[in-house]
Design a protein around this motif. Structure first.
Motif, PDB file in Angstrom:
ATOM      1  N   MET A 149     -11.022   1.534  38.527  1.00  0.00           N
ATOM      2  CA  MET A 149     -11.982   0.617  37.939  1.00  0.00           C
ATOM      3  C   MET A 149     -11.615   0.366  36.483  1.00  0.00           C
ATOM      4  N   LYS A 150     -11.679  -0.892  36.078  1.00  0.00           N
ATOM      5  CA  LYS A 150     -11.289  -1.250  34.726  1.00  0.00           C
ATOM      6  C   LYS A 150     -12.489  -1.233  33.816  1.00  0.00           C
ATOM      7  N   LYS A 151     -12.200  -1.141  32.494  1.00  0.00           N
ATOM      8  CA  LYS A 151     -13.286  -1.359  31.544  1.00  0.00           C
ATOM      9  C   LYS A 151     -12.751  -2.217  30.423  1.00  0.00           C
ATOM     10  N   PHE A 152     -13.607  -3.109  29.928  1.00  0.00           N
ATOM     11  CA  PHE A 152     -13.192  -3.996  28.873  1.00  0.00           C
ATOM     12  C   PHE A 152     -13.003  -3.238  27.585  1.00  0.00           C
ATOM     13  N   PHE A 153     -11.894  -3.767  26.813  1.00  0.00           N
ATOM     14  CA  PHE A 153     -11.587  -3.225  25.517  1.00  0.00           C
ATOM     15  C   PHE A 153     -12.555  -3.903  24.561  1.00  0.00           C
ATOM     16  N   VAL A 154     -13.614  -3.042  24.248  1.00  0.00           N
ATOM     17  CA  VAL A 154     -14.639  -3.597  23.397  1.00  0.00           C
ATOM     18  C   VAL A 154     -13.913  -3.660  22.080  1.00  0.00           C
ATOM     19  N   ILE A 155     -12.708  -5.128  22.033  1.00  0.00           N
ATOM     20  CA  ILE A 155     -11.449  -5.320  21.340  1.00  0.00           C
ATOM     21  C   ILE A 155     -11.418  -4.718  20.078  1.00  0.00           C
ATOM     22  N   PHE A 156     -12.285  -4.705  19.626  1.00  0.00           N
ATOM     23  CA  PHE A 156     -11.936  -4.232  18.324  1.00  0.00           C
ATOM     24  C   PHE A 156     -12.603  -2.913  18.018  1.00  0.00           C
ATOM     25  N   SER A 157     -13.771  -2.440  18.767  1.00  0.00           N
ATOM     26  CA  SER A 157     -14.470  -1.204  18.412  1.00  0.00           C
ATOM     27  C   SER A 157     -14.275  -0.111  19.435  1.00  0.00           C
ATOM     28  N   LEU A 158     -13.487  -0.256  20.384  1.00  0.00           N
ATOM     29  CA  LEU A 158     -13.172   0.628  21.513  1.00  0.00           C
ATOM     30  C   LEU A 158     -13.615   2.070  21.352  1.00  0.00           C
ATOM     31  N   LEU A 159     -14.594   2.489  22.200  1.00  0.00           N
ATOM     32  CA  LEU A 159     -15.219   3.799  22.055  1.00  0.00           C
ATOM     33  C   LEU A 159     -14.858   4.724  23.210  1.00  0.00           C
ATOM     34  N   CYS A 160     -14.765   6.029  22.917  1.00  0.00           N
ATOM     35  CA  CYS A 160     -14.711   7.021  23.983  1.00  0.00           C
ATOM     36  C   CYS A 160     -15.082   8.369  23.421  1.00  0.00           C
ATOM     37  N   ALA A 161     -15.665   9.217  24.261  1.00  0.00           N
ATOM     38  CA  ALA A 161     -16.131  10.525  23.788  1.00  0.00           C
ATOM     39  C   ALA A 161     -15.005  11.533  23.781  1.00  0.00           C
ATOM     40  N   SER A 162     -15.177  12.607  23.036  1.00  0.00           N
ATOM     41  CA  SER A 162     -14.171  13.656  22.938  1.00  0.00           C
ATOM     42  C   SER A 162     -14.382  14.677  24.042  1.00  0.00           C
ATOM     43  N   PHE A 163     -13.298  15.033  24.718  1.00  0.00           N
ATOM     44  CA  PHE A 163     -13.377  15.970  25.824  1.00  0.00           C
ATOM     45  C   PHE A 163     -12.458  17.161  25.597  1.00  0.00           C
ATOM     46  N   ALA A 164     -12.819  18.279  26.176  1.00  0.00           N
ATOM     47  CA  ALA A 164     -11.979  19.467  26.082  1.00  0.00           C
ATOM     48  C   ALA A 164     -10.986  19.522  27.234  1.00  0.00           C
ATOM     49  N   LEU A 165     -10.980  18.483  28.049  1.00  0.00           N
ATOM     50  CA  LEU A 165     -10.103  18.425  29.204  1.00  0.00           C
ATOM     51  C   LEU A 165      -8.644  18.585  28.793  1.00  0.00           C
ATOM     52  N   SER A 166      -7.919  19.415  29.476  1.00  0.00           N
ATOM     53  CA  SER A 166      -6.496  19.582  29.219  1.00  0.00           C
ATOM     54  C   SER A 166      -5.727  18.758  30.237  1.00  0.00           C
ATOM     55  N   ALA A 167      -5.313  17.566  29.827  1.00  0.00           N
ATOM     56  CA  ALA A 167      -4.619  16.674  30.740  1.00  0.00           C
ATOM     57  C   ALA A 167      -3.182  17.132  30.929  1.00  0.00           C
ATOM     58  N   GLU A 168      -2.697  17.108  32.161  1.00  0.00           N
ATOM     59  CA  GLU A 168      -1.366  17.615  32.459  1.00  0.00           C
ATOM     60  C   GLU A 168      -0.366  16.514  32.755  1.00  0.00           C
ATOM     61  N   SER A 169      -0.835  15.294  32.914  1.00  0.00           N
ATOM     62  CA  SER A 169       0.074  14.203  33.223  1.00  0.00           C
ATOM     63  C   SER A 169      -0.367  12.943  32.493  1.00  0.00           C
ATOM     64  N   ALA A 170       0.554  11.966  32.433  1.00  0.00           N
ATOM     65  CA  ALA A 170       0.222  10.690  31.798  1.00  0.00           C
ATOM     66  C   ALA A 170      -0.940  10.026  32.514  1.00  0.00           C
ATOM     67  N   GLN A 171      -0.944  10.137  33.837  1.00  0.00           N
ATOM     68  CA  GLN A 171      -2.015   9.524  34.621  1.00  0.00           C
ATOM     69  C   GLN A 171      -3.366  10.147  34.279  1.00  0.00           C
ATOM     70  N   ASP A 172      -3.390  11.460  34.065  1.00  0.00           N
ATOM     71  CA  ASP A 172      -4.640  12.144  33.691  1.00  0.00           C
ATOM     72  C   ASP A 172      -5.169  11.615  32.364  1.00  0.00           C
ATOM     73  N   VAL A 173      -4.278  11.473  31.385  1.00  0.00           N
ATOM     74  CA  VAL A 173      -4.691  11.016  30.057  1.00  0.00           C
ATOM     75  C   VAL A 173      -5.277   9.610  30.144  1.00  0.00           C
ATOM     76  N   ILE A 174      -4.584   8.706  30.836  1.00  0.00           N
ATOM     77  CA  ILE A 174      -5.059   7.324  30.952  1.00  0.00           C
ATOM     78  C   ILE A 174      -6.387   7.278  31.693  1.00  0.00           C
ATOM     79  N   LYS A 175      -6.529   8.108  32.712  1.00  0.00           N
ATOM     80  CA  LYS A 175      -7.776   8.111  33.489  1.00  0.00           C
ATOM     81  C   LYS A 175      -8.958   8.541  32.625  1.00  0.00           C
ATOM     82  N   VAL A 176      -8.759   9.560  31.784  1.00  0.00           N
ATOM     83  CA  VAL A 176      -9.831   9.988  30.885  1.00  0.00           C
ATOM     84  C   VAL A 176     -10.192   8.851  29.937  1.00  0.00           C
ATOM     85  N   PHE A 177      -9.183   8.190  29.384  1.00  0.00           N
ATOM     86  CA  PHE A 177      -9.406   7.086  28.462  1.00  0.00           C
ATOM     87  C   PHE A 177     -10.182   5.948  29.121  1.00  0.00           C
TER      88      PHE A 177
END
Length: 273
Positions: free
Chosen positions: A1-29
């Motif tokens: 599922m996609k989410k729009f780049f709220v273009i200029f203010s793009l928000l996301c919360a901080s997680f303690a998740l330890s991502a092990e792959s590129a796919q994991d990192v992008i999925k969290v983002f």
């Protein structure tokens, strides 16, 4: 599922998740649950020519993520006169291409933005319509280039994952691939390099400032307070700064309609008097 780049203010919360792959990192983002249900921002954009000439734009942006978790975003151009009254509406769809529309006041008509036009300039800036959303993790072949690298942007040093992303549908984007540095604390990409098919870097994005802010409910979010995108071919750049913001305060769903797109008029949220 996609989410729009709220273009200029793009928000996301901080997680303690330890991502092990590129796919994991992008999925969290891309995780929709980590942004406010509602957001309103006033954006100041500066188009800076190679000769130093500056054009300033002001845009109001409205976002809602309460429609089955989908992100709807509306942009209302307030100045200068050359773009005043222009409005853009982006409606996310499940397993379908997003609906995107633009209203041009000089033509007094709204039109759907076809896929082929989404690589074009957003309101005369160096941002494109594609830059107004986040690509989903399954739209690209994501490759971890370095899982522990430092980069300094605008005087701040970040510990990052360095990830190469190659789009599966190259005709839908304006670059052959991109290389991103994702901050391990916030999962925000702080530095992105875009390349063409000849391995030439054509565009550079930098997050100039991340600021921790709170919504009206007290929830804290990292905010991309200031951003810059540079066209390395022409030397022209656009900076985007969040002037004002309100998070988690209900926004009327009438902003995300064809009627608002054409008239610029929306009703008050249901819980407001």
């Amino acid at each position: 599922m996609k989410k729009f780049f709220v273009i200029f203010s793009l928000l996301c919360a901080s997680f303690a998740l330890s991502a092990e792959s590129a796919q994991d990192v992008i999925k969290v983002f891309c995780d929709l649950d980590r942004v406010p249900d509602y957001n309103y921002t006033t954006l100041i954009l500066e188009n800076i020519e190679r000769n130093g000439k500056i054009e300033v734009l002001e845009i109001n942006q409205y976002g809602s993520g309460v429609d089955n978790g989908l992100k709807n975003v509306a942009f209302d151009f307030k100045s200068p006169a050359s773009v005043k009254g222009m409005r853009v509406l982006q409606l996310e769809k499940i397993k379908k291409a997003d609906d995107r529309y633009v209203y041009m006041p000089k033509l007094r008509q709204a039109r759907r933005i076809p896929m082929a036009d989404r690589t074009k300039s957003f309101g005369g800036t160096e941002f494109t319509y594609n830059d107004m959303r986040i690509r989903n993790e399954d739209e690209d072949d994501n490759i971890m280039m370095d899982d522990n690298v430092k980069i300094t942007v605008n005087g701040t040093t970040y510990n990052c994952w360095k990830i190469k992303s190659v789009p599966y549908k190259k005709s839908e984007v304006e670059y052959a691939y991109q290389v991103s540095w994702f901050d391990k604390k916030t999962y925000i990409p702080v530095h992105i390099e875009y390349f063409d098919a000849k391995e030439r870097m054509i565009k550079l994005y930098e997050c100039l400032k991340i600021e921790m802010v709170k919504g009206v409910t007290g929830i804290e979010y990292p905010l991309r307070r200031s951003n810059c995108i540079t066209n390395l071919i022409t030397g022209r750049k656009t900076t985007a700064t969040v002037k004002d913001y309100v998070f988690d305060e209900e926004i009327s769903d009438t902003y995300f309609t064809q009627n608002w797109l054409v008239t610029g008029k929306a009703s008050k949220a249901k819980n407001k008097k």
